[in-house]
Motif scaffolding. Structure first.
Motif, mmCIF file in Angstrom:
data_model
loop_
_atom_site.group_PDB
_atom_site.id
_atom_site.type_symbol
_atom_site.label_atom_id
_atom_site.label_comp_id
_atom_site.label_asym_id
_atom_site.label_seq_id
_atom_site.Cartn_x
_atom_site.Cartn_y
_atom_site.Cartn_z
ATOM 1 N N SER A 1 0.834 -1.196 0.000
ATOM 2 C CA SER A 1 0.000 0.000 0.000
ATOM 3 C C SER A 1 0.871 1.249 0.000
ATOM 4 O O SER A 1 1.777 1.390 0.829
ATOM 5 C CB SER A 1 -0.900 0.012 1.238
ATOM 6 O OG SER A 1 -1.648 1.210 1.264
ATOM 7 N N PHE B 1 -6.757 4.883 3.400
ATOM 8 C CA PHE B 1 -7.828 3.919 3.664
ATOM 9 C C PHE B 1 -9.074 4.608 4.217
ATOM 10 O O PHE B 1 -10.141 4.009 4.288
ATOM 11 C CB PHE B 1 -7.355 2.874 4.676
ATOM 12 C CG PHE B 1 -6.231 2.016 4.182
ATOM 13 C CD1 PHE B 1 -6.482 0.858 3.455
ATOM 14 C CD2 PHE B 1 -4.913 2.380 4.429
ATOM 15 C CE1 PHE B 1 -5.446 0.073 2.998
ATOM 16 C CE2 PHE B 1 -3.864 1.594 3.963
ATOM 17 C CZ PHE B 1 -4.126 0.445 3.252
ATOM 18 N N MET C 1 0.091 7.161 10.153
ATOM 19 C CA MET C 1 -0.194 5.846 9.555
ATOM 20 C C MET C 1 0.185 4.727 10.518
ATOM 21 O O MET C 1 -0.542 3.734 10.648
ATOM 22 C CB MET C 1 0.574 5.700 8.235
ATOM 23 C CG MET C 1 0.188 4.479 7.432
ATOM 24 S SD MET C 1 -1.457 4.603 6.703
ATOM 25 C CE MET C 1 -2.396 3.440 7.662
ATOM 26 N N LYS D 1 15.907 15.050 8.844
ATOM 27 C CA LYS D 1 15.168 14.233 9.809
ATOM 28 C C LYS D 1 16.041 13.038 10.203
ATOM 29 O O LYS D 1 16.869 12.592 9.408
ATOM 30 C CB LYS D 1 13.881 13.705 9.179
ATOM 31 C CG LYS D 1 12.842 14.766 8.872
ATOM 32 C CD LYS D 1 11.678 14.137 8.118
ATOM 33 C CE LYS D 1 10.535 15.115 7.935
ATOM 34 N NZ LYS D 1 9.476 14.565 7.056
HETATM 35 P P1 NAP Z 1 1.238 10.038 7.711
HETATM 36 O O1 NAP Z 1 1.231 11.502 8.011
HETATM 37 O O2 NAP Z 1 1.616 9.110 8.796
HETATM 38 O O3 NAP Z 1 -0.157 9.552 7.126
HETATM 39 C C1 NAP Z 1 -1.191 10.427 6.744
HETATM 40 C C2 NAP Z 1 -2.238 9.643 6.024
HETATM 41 O O4 NAP Z 1 -1.753 9.226 4.750
HETATM 42 C C3 NAP Z 1 -2.647 8.370 6.718
HETATM 43 O O5 NAP Z 1 -3.580 8.622 7.751
HETATM 44 C C4 NAP Z 1 -3.205 7.571 5.561
HETATM 45 O O6 NAP Z 1 -4.471 8.054 5.165
HETATM 46 C C5 NAP Z 1 -2.277 7.936 4.439
HETATM 47 N N1 NAP Z 1 -1.135 7.002 4.302
HETATM 48 C C6 NAP Z 1 0.108 7.132 4.812
HETATM 49 N N2 NAP Z 1 0.888 6.104 4.437
HETATM 50 C C7 NAP Z 1 0.090 5.286 3.706
HETATM 51 C C8 NAP Z 1 0.310 4.059 3.040
HETATM 52 N N3 NAP Z 1 1.518 3.446 3.029
HETATM 53 N N4 NAP Z 1 -0.743 3.492 2.371
HETATM 54 C C9 NAP Z 1 -1.961 4.103 2.354
HETATM 55 N N5 NAP Z 1 -2.221 5.283 2.958
HETATM 56 C C10 NAP Z 1 -1.203 5.858 3.627
HETATM 57 O O7 NAP Z 1 2.198 9.774 6.448
HETATM 58 P P2 NAP Z 1 3.226 10.764 5.689
HETATM 59 O O8 NAP Z 1 4.294 11.154 6.651
HETATM 60 O O9 NAP Z 1 2.446 11.802 4.955
HETATM 61 O O10 NAP Z 1 3.859 9.723 4.663
HETATM 62 C C11 NAP Z 1 3.079 9.265 3.571
HETATM 63 C C12 NAP Z 1 3.814 8.129 2.908
HETATM 64 O O11 NAP Z 1 5.109 8.571 2.484
HETATM 65 C C13 NAP Z 1 4.038 6.931 3.816
HETATM 66 O O12 NAP Z 1 3.700 5.772 3.093
HETATM 67 C C14 NAP Z 1 5.512 6.975 4.161
HETATM 68 O O13 NAP Z 1 6.050 5.678 4.298
HETATM 69 C C15 NAP Z 1 6.101 7.719 2.977
HETATM 70 N N6 NAP Z 1 7.252 8.574 3.328
HETATM 71 C C16 NAP Z 1 7.131 9.509 4.312
HETATM 72 C C17 NAP Z 1 8.221 10.307 4.628
HETATM 73 C C18 NAP Z 1 8.149 11.329 5.742
HETATM 74 O O14 NAP Z 1 9.157 12.028 5.979
HETATM 75 N N7 NAP Z 1 7.025 11.467 6.430
HETATM 76 C C19 NAP Z 1 9.428 10.142 3.932
HETATM 77 C C20 NAP Z 1 9.512 9.175 2.928
HETATM 78 C C21 NAP Z 1 8.417 8.399 2.623
HETATM 79 P P3 NAP Z 1 -5.834 7.396 5.733
HETATM 80 O O15 NAP Z 1 -5.987 7.902 7.138
HETATM 81 O O16 NAP Z 1 -6.893 7.909 4.795
HETATM 82 O O17 NAP Z 1 -5.703 5.906 5.672
#
Ligand code: NAP
Length: 281
Positions: free
Chosen positions: A36, A56, A85, A201
């Motif tokens: 996902s 989701f 997440m 980070k």
């Molecule tokens: P987050 O703030 O923890 O999540 C926000 C929302 O995004 C979650 O509530 C969920 O929506 C959706 N989401 C996050 N990861 C998901 C996944 N793997 N599959 C489906 N829905 C997901 O996440 P974020 O920091 O914005 O990061 C988003 C994605 O980027 C993640 O998959 C993470 O592994 C990747 N990422 C993040 C970073 C970072 O610095 N934060 C860096 C590199 C990669 P719903 O509530 O609608 O389910």
């Protein structure tokens, strides 16, 4: 996946670890893996096997998905800063009665010669910056660049996969790039822009930018992981071996799943072992 037998696995990805685990699972019999992705980048890197994209719909949505897809094992392989997440995964897994594994890379570990300044949040990094330098290299991802928009007296070089959206700092140059990077390349970038402070980070993994900052003798603003209770400079279960894999073996503490019954590992082999044991039941 109608008619599928074996263990149905959902990997919450968007990371190097998530991709590596999906690829490794492709070789294991008895596992039916769906990865996902949140859908943040318009051109995500290829992920082996079945992929679904997009949120989701909160804890309720993820719980419903786990039930309707009859997921037998959930792996949270999201980025250490994707705290929402991870929290949703822990709650939804408990509600749906699905075993949860957290695959999380160790944090960075400082080395002799490093001048790191640990801060708890991106906002705290922005507050501290003007006391440390004027030519800033921002590597915190495009979604956190807005936090530096109000910092005056600094010039910024930011690097991200996709362009940042306003607000952004008044004096900003954006480099669109995706790793892996090299120490030589990072040193050249820092020199070309006369960078005198790096912001990152505590993501963990390979980080030639930290080697380049040490070579250049500049300070690093290190933003702690969400909820981290890690002693300054200690990292989280981090290896001190410069040649070590970015995903080292060994136990990892993780505040994002504190209080849940999740098992936590920081290596692909350990995650495969956990999945194989469940597939064999
Ligand atoms: P987050 O703030 O923890 O999540 C926000 C929302 O995004 C979650 O509530 C969920 O929506 C959706 N989401 C996050 N990861 C998901 C996944 N793997 N599959 C489906 N829905 C997901 O996440 P974020 O920091 O914005 O990061 C988003 C994605 O980027 C993640 O998959 C993470 O592994 C990747 N990422 C993040 C970073 C970072 O610095 N934060 C860096 C590199 C990669 P719903 O509530 O609608 O389910």
């Amino acid at each position: 996946m109608p008619g599928v037998t074996g263990l149905r696995v959902l990997i919450l990805g968007g990371t190097t670890e998530g991709r590596a685990l999906a690829a490794a699972c492709a070789d294991l019999p008895g596992l039916h893996v769906t990865s996902s992705l949140a859908g943040r980048t318009s051109a995500p890197l290829h992920v082996a096997g079945r992929v679904r994209v997009g949120g989701f719909g909160g804890v309720d949505g993820l719980t419903a998905y786990l039930r309707s897809e009859r997921v037998g094992a959930l792996v949270d392989a999201t980025h250490p800063f994707a705290a929402t997440m991870s929290a949703h995964a822990a709650t939804a897994a408990a509600r749906a009665g699905v075993p949860l594994l957290v695959l999380r890379r160790p944090g960075f570990a400082s080395r002799p010669g490093d001048d790191w300044h640990r801060v708890p949040t991106v906002a705290a990094a922005a507050d501290l910056l003007p006391t440390l330098g004027e030519q800033v290299f921002l590597t915190t991802g495009r979604q956190s660049i807005a936090a530096f928009a109000g910092v005056t007296g600094c010039w910024f070089l930011s690097r991200s996969v996709e362009p940042p959206e306003p607000p952004v700092p008044a004096r900003l140059r954006v480099v669109l790039d995706r790793g892996p990077f090299t120490v030589a390349g990072e040193r050249a970038l820092l020199a070309a822009h006369r960078i005198d402070v790096l912001v990152t980070k505590d993501s963990g993994g390979a980080a030639p930018k930290l080697d380049a900052a040490r070579h250049r003798g500049i300070p690093v603003v290190m933003i702690d992981r969400p909820g981290a209770a890690t002693p300054a400079g200690a990292g989280i279960g981090a290896s001190t071996d410069p040649a070590a894999s970015p995903i080292a073996a060994g136990p990892v503490r993780d505040a994002s799943v504190a209080g849940s019954t999740a098992e936590i590992v920081d290596s692909i082999p350990a995650a495969l072992g956990w999945l194989s044991a469940r597939a064999a039941r």
